[in-house]
Design an enzyme around this catalytic site. Structure first.
Site, PDB file in Angstrom:
ATOM      1  N   LYS A  73       0.833  -1.212   0.000  1.00  0.00           N
ATOM      2  CA  LYS A  73       0.000   0.000   0.000  1.00  0.00           C
ATOM      3  C   LYS A  73       0.865   1.259   0.000  1.00  0.00           C
ATOM      4  CE  LYS A  73      -2.112  -1.104   3.819  1.00  0.00           C
ATOM      5  NZ  LYS A  73      -1.396  -2.352   4.165  1.00  0.00           N
TER       6      LYS A  73
ATOM      7  N   ARG B  91      -9.715   0.395   8.964  1.00  0.00           N
ATOM      8  CA  ARG B  91      -9.210  -0.941   9.292  1.00  0.00           C
ATOM      9  C   ARG B  91     -10.246  -1.784  10.003  1.00  0.00           C
ATOM     10  NH1 ARG B  91      -3.334   0.203   9.018  1.00  0.00           N
ATOM     11  NH2 ARG B  91      -2.414  -1.802   9.411  1.00  0.00           N
TER      12      ARG B  91
ATOM     13  N   ARG C  91      11.682  -5.957   5.265  1.00  0.00           N
ATOM     14  CA  ARG C  91      11.601  -4.514   4.982  1.00  0.00           C
ATOM     15  C   ARG C  91      12.597  -3.738   5.842  1.00  0.00           C
ATOM     16  NH1 ARG C  91       5.898  -1.676   5.414  1.00  0.00           N
ATOM     17  NH2 ARG C  91       5.914  -2.721   7.428  1.00  0.00           N
TER      18      ARG C  91
ATOM     19  N   ARG D 148      11.430  -1.728  11.242  1.00  0.00           N
ATOM     20  CA  ARG D 148      10.324  -1.242  12.061  1.00  0.00           C
ATOM     21  C   ARG D 148      10.115  -2.172  13.252  1.00  0.00           C
ATOM     22  NH1 ARG D 148       5.209   0.315   8.262  1.00  0.00           N
ATOM     23  NH2 ARG D 148       4.120  -0.954   9.800  1.00  0.00           N
TER      24      ARG D 148
ATOM     25  N   ARG E 218      -0.244  -9.096  13.324  1.00  0.00           N
ATOM     26  CA  ARG E 218      -0.862  -8.074  12.458  1.00  0.00           C
ATOM     27  C   ARG E 218      -1.722  -8.727  11.381  1.00  0.00           C
ATOM     28  NH1 ARG E 218       4.361  -5.125  10.574  1.00  0.00           N
ATOM     29  NH2 ARG E 218       2.958  -3.989   9.172  1.00  0.00           N
TER      30      ARG E 218
HETATM   31  P1  AP5 Z   1       4.899  -1.647   1.816  1.00  0.00           P
HETATM   32  O1  AP5 Z   1       4.579  -0.856   0.602  1.00  0.00           O
HETATM   33  O2  AP5 Z   1       5.645  -0.942   2.923  1.00  0.00           O
HETATM   34  O3  AP5 Z   1       3.586  -2.384   2.355  1.00  0.00           O
HETATM   35  P2  AP5 Z   1       2.318  -1.814   3.128  1.00  0.00           P
HETATM   36  O4  AP5 Z   1       1.119  -2.485   2.574  1.00  0.00           O
HETATM   37  O5  AP5 Z   1       2.330  -0.319   3.145  1.00  0.00           O
HETATM   38  O6  AP5 Z   1       2.642  -2.441   4.561  1.00  0.00           O
HETATM   39  P3  AP5 Z   1       2.548  -1.801   5.992  1.00  0.00           P
HETATM   40  O7  AP5 Z   1       3.280  -2.762   6.914  1.00  0.00           O
HETATM   41  O8  AP5 Z   1       3.058  -0.387   6.030  1.00  0.00           O
HETATM   42  O9  AP5 Z   1       1.048  -1.867   6.254  1.00  0.00           O
HETATM   43  P4  AP5 Z   1       0.331  -1.903   7.559  1.00  0.00           P
HETATM   44  O10 AP5 Z   1      -1.039  -1.663   7.092  1.00  0.00           O
HETATM   45  O11 AP5 Z   1       0.513  -3.069   8.444  1.00  0.00           O
HETATM   46  O12 AP5 Z   1       1.093  -0.795   8.411  1.00  0.00           O
HETATM   47  P5  AP5 Z   1       0.672   0.646   8.902  1.00  0.00           P
HETATM   48  O13 AP5 Z   1       1.910   1.446   8.882  1.00  0.00           O
HETATM   49  O14 AP5 Z   1      -0.519   1.132   8.145  1.00  0.00           O
HETATM   50  O15 AP5 Z   1       5.750  -2.933   1.361  1.00  0.00           O
HETATM   51  C1  AP5 Z   1       6.219  -3.874   2.322  1.00  0.00           C
HETATM   52  C2  AP5 Z   1       7.597  -4.405   1.880  1.00  0.00           C
HETATM   53  O16 AP5 Z   1       7.457  -5.143   0.664  1.00  0.00           O
HETATM   54  C3  AP5 Z   1       8.643  -3.312   1.589  1.00  0.00           C
HETATM   55  O17 AP5 Z   1       9.894  -3.777   1.990  1.00  0.00           O
HETATM   56  C4  AP5 Z   1       8.604  -3.148   0.050  1.00  0.00           C
HETATM   57  O18 AP5 Z   1       9.856  -2.752  -0.461  1.00  0.00           O
HETATM   58  C5  AP5 Z   1       8.237  -4.562  -0.380  1.00  0.00           C
HETATM   59  N1  AP5 Z   1       7.382  -4.591  -1.578  1.00  0.00           N
HETATM   60  C6  AP5 Z   1       6.338  -3.762  -1.861  1.00  0.00           C
HETATM   61  N2  AP5 Z   1       5.765  -4.122  -3.030  1.00  0.00           N
HETATM   62  C7  AP5 Z   1       6.459  -5.208  -3.465  1.00  0.00           C
HETATM   63  C8  AP5 Z   1       6.342  -6.056  -4.613  1.00  0.00           C
HETATM   64  N3  AP5 Z   1       5.406  -5.847  -5.548  1.00  0.00           N
HETATM   65  N4  AP5 Z   1       7.215  -7.084  -4.735  1.00  0.00           N
HETATM   66  C9  AP5 Z   1       8.179  -7.310  -3.799  1.00  0.00           C
HETATM   67  N5  AP5 Z   1       8.330  -6.535  -2.700  1.00  0.00           N
HETATM   68  C10 AP5 Z   1       7.485  -5.512  -2.533  1.00  0.00           C
HETATM   69  O19 AP5 Z   1       0.179   0.348  10.393  1.00  0.00           O
HETATM   70  C11 AP5 Z   1       1.085   0.027  11.430  1.00  0.00           C
HETATM   71  C12 AP5 Z   1       0.331  -0.030  12.763  1.00  0.00           C
HETATM   72  O20 AP5 Z   1      -0.260   1.261  13.060  1.00  0.00           O
HETATM   73  C13 AP5 Z   1      -0.862  -1.014  12.815  1.00  0.00           C
HETATM   74  O21 AP5 Z   1      -0.445  -2.328  13.124  1.00  0.00           O
HETATM   75  C14 AP5 Z   1      -1.713  -0.363  13.939  1.00  0.00           C
HETATM   76  O22 AP5 Z   1      -1.180  -0.642  15.202  1.00  0.00           O
HETATM   77  C15 AP5 Z   1      -1.550   1.127  13.668  1.00  0.00           C
HETATM   78  N6  AP5 Z   1      -2.583   1.649  12.746  1.00  0.00           N
HETATM   79  C16 AP5 Z   1      -2.386   2.173  11.502  1.00  0.00           C
HETATM   80  N7  AP5 Z   1      -3.561   2.547  10.943  1.00  0.00           N
HETATM   81  C17 AP5 Z   1      -4.522   2.242  11.855  1.00  0.00           C
HETATM   82  C18 AP5 Z   1      -5.937   2.360  11.859  1.00  0.00           C
HETATM   83  N8  AP5 Z   1      -6.599   2.846  10.793  1.00  0.00           N
HETATM   84  N9  AP5 Z   1      -6.617   1.938  12.944  1.00  0.00           N
HETATM   85  C19 AP5 Z   1      -5.966   1.452  14.027  1.00  0.00           C
HETATM   86  N10 AP5 Z   1      -4.621   1.300  14.095  1.00  0.00           N
HETATM   87  C20 AP5 Z   1      -3.905   1.693  13.019  1.00  0.00           C
END
Ligand code: AP5
Length: 216
Positions: free
Chosen positions: A16, A88, A122, A155, A166
């Protein structure tokens, strides 16, 4: 249609953040990411404690904290936006319904084992936010950011144990949103398992299709 309003849905590690950067560059919209906003304020006291207490365990931060972040970001986004990591759960989706109109909800489809590989490998730059992967997208020099030269970090929530938690939280709380947006005719599935370039190619077509249909 100008100023598209896009909600990028997908499990942790689906890409994402990676694909949101392409959306921002191509359409000039705001990137609204609750994960980044919470990470920047991990140790700020809220009525529910510090975000860190939830994030480091892989749990969701309470809705009121997250909803407040999103409302403020939506008010600032005078053009379109790409929402990444929000909503979410169903209660956040219903809250969003009251505050914004969404044009399309692309769902990045990626299998569980691939998600675990992506997240545990990552590495991120704490200074400029650039994201890498030790195998799929390594920096030129190991553990050094290509963009700004800072030391890369893992991270806190990218350890295998927390990643598994997660993914369970996603299945239980966030996966029901697929049906929620399917019923509204907004969901569009995108194969998220190709290279980042292949995924962007398909995602862009999906967005263009949806906007051409919805914008007439
Ligand atoms: P990346 O693009 O970073 O993936 P992502 O989908 O953004 O993953 P996140 O871990 O950031 O998502 P998340 O939803 O768990 O975390 P968030 O920060 O929102 O890609 C991942 C890896 O793969 C990278 O190394 C990249 O290089 C690689 N990659 C990408 N595309 C690729 C491809 N096509 N092929 C190969 N490799 C690839 O949330 C973190 C925490 O915050 C949550 O756990 C929660 O505690 C809190 N939080 C956030 N939002 C909320 C909410 N709305 N409500 C409640 N708590 C929340």
């Amino acid at each position: 249609m100008s100023n598209p309003r896009i909600l990028l849905l997908g499990p942790p590690g689906a890409g994402k953040g990676t694909q949101s950067r392409n959306v921002v560059e191509t359409y000039g919209v705001d990137h609204i990411t609750t994960g980044d906003a919470l990470r920047a304020n991990k140790d700020v006291e809220t009525d529910y404690g510090k975000p860190r207490e939830y994030m480091d365990k892989g749990e969701l931060v309470p809705d009121p904290v997250v909803n407040e972040i999103v409302v403020a970001a939506l008010e600032d986004a005078d053009g379109g936006f790409v929402l990444d990591g929000y909503p979410r759960n169903l209660s956040q989706a219903e809250f969003l319904d009251e505050h914004a109109t969404i044009d399309v909800v692309p769902l990045l489809d990626v299998g569980r084992e691939e998600l675990i590989r992506r997240l545990t490998g990552r590495r991120v730059c704490p200074e400029c936010g650039a994201t890498y992967h030790v195998a799929f997208d390594p920096p030129e020099t190991t553990d050094v950011c290509d963009e700004c030269g800072s030391a890369l970090i893992q991270r806190d929530d990218d350890t295998e144990e927390t990643v598994r938690e997660r993914l369970s939280v996603y299945e239980e709380n966030t996966a029901p949103l697929i049906e929620f947006y399917e019923e509204r005719g907004l969901l569009a599935r995108v194969d998220g398992e190709g290279t980042p370039e292949e995924v962007w190619h398909d995602l862009r077509l999906t967005i263009e299709d949806a906007l051409a249909t919805g914008g007439q």
